[in-house]
Design a protein around this motif. Structure first.
Motif, PDB file in Angstrom:
ATOM      1  N   GLY A  83       0.791  -1.220   0.000  1.00  0.00           N
ATOM      2  CA  GLY A  83       0.000   0.000   0.000  1.00  0.00           C
ATOM      3  C   GLY A  83       0.823   1.269   0.000  1.00  0.00           C
ATOM      4  N   GLU A  84       1.979   1.266   0.630  1.00  0.00           N
ATOM      5  CA  GLU A  84       2.793   2.474   0.715  1.00  0.00           C
ATOM      6  C   GLU A  84       4.168   2.271   0.086  1.00  0.00           C
ATOM      7  N   LEU A  85       5.171   1.870   0.876  1.00  0.00           N
ATOM      8  CA  LEU A  85       6.560   1.818   0.419  1.00  0.00           C
ATOM      9  C   LEU A  85       7.092   0.391   0.369  1.00  0.00           C
ATOM     10  N   LEU A 103       8.364   2.819  -4.643  1.00  0.00           N
ATOM     11  CA  LEU A 103       9.291   1.698  -4.791  1.00  0.00           C
ATOM     12  C   LEU A 103      10.724   2.198  -4.725  1.00  0.00           C
ATOM     13  N   ILE A 104      11.542   1.507  -3.924  1.00  0.00           N
ATOM     14  CA  ILE A 104      12.981   1.745  -3.881  1.00  0.00           C
ATOM     15  C   ILE A 104      13.652   0.440  -4.276  1.00  0.00           C
ATOM     16  N   VAL A 105      14.465   0.478  -5.339  1.00  0.00           N
ATOM     17  CA  VAL A 105      15.198  -0.704  -5.774  1.00  0.00           C
ATOM     18  C   VAL A 105      16.682  -0.399  -5.612  1.00  0.00           C
ATOM     19  N   ARG A 116       3.384  -1.845 -11.181  1.00  0.00           N
ATOM     20  CA  ARG A 116       2.449  -0.714 -11.205  1.00  0.00           C
ATOM     21  C   ARG A 116       2.730   0.118  -9.975  1.00  0.00           C
ATOM     22  N   MET A 117       2.999   1.408 -10.209  1.00  0.00           N
ATOM     23  CA  MET A 117       3.331   2.298  -9.100  1.00  0.00           C
ATOM     24  C   MET A 117       2.388   3.485  -9.065  1.00  0.00           C
TER      25      MET A 117
END
Length: 153
Positions: A83-85, A103-105, A116-117
């Protein structure tokens, strides 16, 4: 005389506890929790968490992961809905689709699937079908190089 006429609804317990699944432990079945969950072992089933999921570098999940926030350092064979991060650490290996707001990759993470972001999980449309699209059955000749060039000029 002092009656309270408010609807009496059962409360969902808000849990601030963290459940731990240690390295060397295998869970077969779905996990549902309102609190945080930390996994270093193996889960063969879905993980549904209303708080934060932390999958350590030795973790393996074969199923869908759903959470409000997640940090993934292990392997997942299945989709992820956050739902969030969502943070993918360098040791993360994802084989499935991701739906998340943010999203942090980190460098080194492996991700094979679609993403999907910027949408909340409840807004996402994750219905999949195995049906093929209807085709006309006609064969189309590939364009020649000259036709392609004339169309692009």
């Amino acid at each position: 005389m002092f009656s309270n006429n408010q609807d009496k609804k059962p409360k969902v317990e808000d849990s601030s506890s963290t459940s731990n699944i240690g390295k060397g432990t295998t869970i077969q079945g779905d996990i549902i929790t309102t609190g945080n969950i930390s996994v270093e072992g193996e889960v063969k089933g879905n993980v549904n968490c209303q708080a934060k999921v932390a999958l350590g570098s030795s973790s393996y999940v074969e199923g869908k992961v759903m959470a409000e926030n997640a940090i993934i350092a292990g392997e997942i064979q299945g989709s992820i809905e956050v739902g969030e991060l969502l943070t993918l650490k360098p040791t993360a290996v994802i084989h499935g689709d991701i739906t998340t707001n943010k999203l942090i990759v980190e460098a080194g993470a492996t991700f094979n699937g679609s993403c999907r972001m910027g949408v909340s999980v409840s807004e996402s449309d994750l219905t999949y079908t195995d049906e093929l699209e209807e085709t006309t059955g006609e064969y189309a000749e590939p364009e020649s190089e000259e036709e392609t060039q004339s169309r692009t000029l």
